[in-house]
Design an enzyme around this catalytic site. Structure first.
Site, PDB file in Angstrom:
ATOM      1  N   HIS A  18       0.818  -1.209   0.000  1.00 35.78           N
ATOM      2  CA  HIS A  18       0.000   0.000   0.000  1.00 35.78           C
ATOM      3  C   HIS A  18       0.857   1.267   0.000  1.00 35.78           C
ATOM      4  O   HIS A  18       0.431   2.310  -0.514  1.00 35.78           O
ATOM      5  CB  HIS A  18      -0.981  -0.043   1.181  1.00 35.78           C
ATOM      6  N   HIS A  41      -7.840  -7.471  -8.214  1.00 38.35           N
ATOM      7  CA  HIS A  41      -8.216  -8.348  -7.099  1.00 38.35           C
ATOM      8  C   HIS A  41      -8.440  -7.422  -5.894  1.00 38.35           C
ATOM      9  O   HIS A  41      -7.553  -7.238  -5.058  1.00 38.35           O
ATOM     10  CB  HIS A  41      -7.103  -9.341  -6.781  1.00 38.35           C
ATOM     11  N   SER A 102      -6.644  -1.615  -0.684  1.00 44.88           N
ATOM     12  CA  SER A 102      -6.227  -0.859  -1.869  1.00 44.88           C
ATOM     13  C   SER A 102      -7.350   0.011  -2.449  1.00 44.88           C
ATOM     14  O   SER A 102      -7.075   1.166  -2.827  1.00 44.88           O
ATOM     15  CB  SER A 102      -5.633  -1.798  -2.926  1.00 44.88           C
ATOM     16  N   GLY A 146     -10.521 -10.846 -12.369  1.00 45.74           N
ATOM     17  CA  GLY A 146      -9.686  -9.675 -12.656  1.00 45.74           C
ATOM     18  C   GLY A 146      -8.686  -9.922 -13.772  1.00 45.74           C
ATOM     19  O   GLY A 146      -8.337  -9.004 -14.517  1.00 45.74           O
ATOM     20  N   ASP A 166      -3.148  -8.141  -7.403  1.00 39.37           N
ATOM     21  CA  ASP A 166      -2.854  -8.559  -6.033  1.00 39.37           C
ATOM     22  C   ASP A 166      -3.628  -9.837  -5.698  1.00 39.37           C
ATOM     23  O   ASP A 166      -4.552  -9.824  -4.877  1.00 39.37           O
ATOM     24  CB  ASP A 166      -3.258  -7.395  -5.098  1.00 39.37           C
TER      25      ASP A 166
HETATM   26  C1  LIG Z   1      -5.050 -10.236  -1.482  1.00 42.94           C
HETATM   27  S1  LIG Z   1      -6.756  -9.986  -1.618  1.00 42.94           S
HETATM   28  C2  LIG Z   1      -6.897  -8.366  -2.254  1.00 42.94           C
HETATM   29  C3  LIG Z   1      -6.503  -7.274  -1.312  1.00 42.94           C
HETATM   30  C4  LIG Z   1      -6.653  -5.885  -1.868  1.00 42.94           C
HETATM   31  N1  LIG Z   1      -6.022  -5.759  -3.165  1.00 42.94           N
HETATM   32  C5  LIG Z   1      -6.034  -4.890  -0.927  1.00 42.94           C
HETATM   33  O1  LIG Z   1      -4.846  -4.577  -1.061  1.00 42.94           O
HETATM   34  O2  LIG Z   1      -6.748  -4.393  -0.060  1.00 42.94           O
HETATM   35  C6  LIG Z   1      -7.169 -10.940  -3.021  1.00 42.94           C
HETATM   36  C7  LIG Z   1      -8.649 -10.885  -3.425  1.00 42.94           C
HETATM   37  O3  LIG Z   1      -8.798 -11.447  -4.720  1.00 42.94           O
HETATM   38  C8  LIG Z   1     -10.055 -12.109  -4.795  1.00 42.94           C
HETATM   39  N2  LIG Z   1      -9.937 -13.007  -5.967  1.00 42.94           N
HETATM   40  C9  LIG Z   1      -9.459 -14.265  -6.032  1.00 42.94           C
HETATM   41  N3  LIG Z   1      -9.373 -14.668  -7.323  1.00 42.94           N
HETATM   42  C10 LIG Z   1      -9.813 -13.625  -8.090  1.00 42.94           C
HETATM   43  C11 LIG Z   1      -9.935 -13.402  -9.495  1.00 42.94           C
HETATM   44  N4  LIG Z   1      -9.573 -14.339 -10.388  1.00 42.94           N
HETATM   45  N5  LIG Z   1     -10.392 -12.200  -9.915  1.00 42.94           N
HETATM   46  C12 LIG Z   1     -10.747 -11.237  -9.030  1.00 42.94           C
HETATM   47  N6  LIG Z   1     -10.644 -11.391  -7.684  1.00 42.94           N
HETATM   48  C13 LIG Z   1     -10.183 -12.563  -7.222  1.00 42.94           C
HETATM   49  C14 LIG Z   1     -10.194 -12.749  -3.444  1.00 42.94           C
HETATM   50  O4  LIG Z   1     -11.559 -13.004  -3.169  1.00 42.94           O
HETATM   51  C15 LIG Z   1      -9.576 -11.678  -2.525  1.00 42.94           C
HETATM   52  O5  LIG Z   1     -10.577 -10.814  -2.057  1.00 42.94           O
END
Ligand SMILES: C[S@@+](CC[C@H](N)C(=O)[O-])C[C@H]1O[C@@H](n2cnc3c(N)ncnc32)[C@H](O)[C@@H]1O
Length: 297
Positions: A18, A41, A102, A146, A166
């Site tokens: 971040h 993500h 994020s 994503g 992410d």
């Molecule tokens: C590490 S977390 C994201 C944290 C966020 N980027 C942050 O920094 O606050 C990963 C997220 O990706 C989601 N996720 C998993 N596979 C995904 C995909 N193929 N496309 C979009 N989201 C996905 C999960 O449900 C989870 O909420």
């Protein structure tokens, strides 16, 4: 899809990710022209540090919890201020109870004319995210893969901005998926700023990602090593079993100020966030096909 970021929000890995995101967004604001932030993500946007998940796994206490009121050298304060201000703004006066993920961080830093495009595949999390930004006309939330969305949404119409990738790294082949998505996204938008987060767990897989991407960018898009930066932080020996010990980002087309900003803060950050012997960090301002460095850890 078992991964829940609520168990990890605000930990040391979020701090570095971040911080980099905040510095990249701040750099985009140096010009008046609008930009887009694409978060492939996105998670749920912001995290309640008093929730069951955060109480069961209070990783934030050894992350953002150590930083908010810490005494820090002037240079560290300068570099950390945009991110810390966002954390303070979302909490108001008093105790730290909410951590901006994020999306909330980018939304706090972005201006009226800028845009956020957020993808989240988890049904319930996508709904939570959508509710959070229901009244914010700058933000579009999609319940969507994503990686697939990336092909459709880059380059953004503004032709300025950044992409944060992410993923949760629940699956063994996530690094390969991310590499494929990186190539798809960068083929469409070689001039965009891309931030790829990856854990320091399988160090060969991580090196193959970093160096393979650098090689490909050089061969396909003539992108020089100095357009590819990586920053990593590990809070104890990477060999230790159990919880994540290290993580970081690869940034394509980083702001020219990013390397110096990170170099100014990483010593202090590492000393403040360390959880045991063997903590360390690295900031490589230029990655090339010759950068393989697994032995350095
Ligand atoms: C590490 S977390 C994201 C944290 C966020 N980027 C942050 O920094 O606050 C990963 C997220 O990706 C989601 N996720 C998993 N596979 C995904 C995909 N193929 N496309 C979009 N989201 C996905 C999960 O449900 C989870 O909420």
């Amino acid at each position: 899809m078992n991964y829940r970021h609520a168990f990890h929000a605000g930990n040391f890995a979020d701090v570095l990710k971040h911080l980099v995101l905040a510095l990249c967004v701040e750099h985009l604001k140096k010009k008046d022209r609008p930009f887009a932030v694409i978060d492939t993500h996105a998670g749920i946007g912001r995290y309640d540090l008093t929730s069951d998940a955060a109480l069961r796994s209070p990783e934030w206490k050894d992350g953002v919890g150590r930083l908010l009121d810490a005494d820090m050298p002037d240079e560290a304060l300068r570099v950390l201020t945009p991110w810390l201000d966002a954390v303070r703004a979302i909490n108001g006066p008093g105790a730290l109870t909410t951590y901006p993920g994020s999306p909330a961080l980018a939304a706090h830093l972005a201006r009226k004319s800028d845009r956020l495009h957020l993808c989240e595949l988890h049904e319930q999390d996508a709904k939570t995210l959508d509710r959070l930004f229901a009244k914010d006309g700058r933000v579009k939330v999609e319940k969507r893969d994503g990686y697939k969305a990336l092909k459709a949404v880059v380059p953004p119409r503004e032709k300025r901005g950044l992409v944060l990738v992410d993923p949760p790294f629940e699956h063994r082949d996530e690094m390969a998926h991310m590499a494929k998505a990186a190539m798809d996204g960068l083929s469409r938008w070689p001039g965009g700023t891309f931030i790829f987060w990856r854990p320091l767990k399988d160090l060969w897989a991580q090196e193959r990602f970093d160096v393979g991407l650098a090689e490909w960018l050089f061969e396909e898009h003539d992108l020089k090593p100095e357009h590819i930066l990586r920053a990593d932080l590990w809070v104890r020996d990477l060999d230790t079993e159990g919880k994540l010990a290290g993580a970081g980002v690869v940034v394509i087309n980083p702001p020219y100020t990013l390397e110096a900003d990170l170099l100014a803060v990483m010593d202090w950050l590492c000393a403040t966030l360390k959880q045991g012997d063997g903590a360390g960090w690295r900031v490589d301002g230029a990655i090339s096909g010759d950068s393989l460095s697994v032995d350095e850890f």
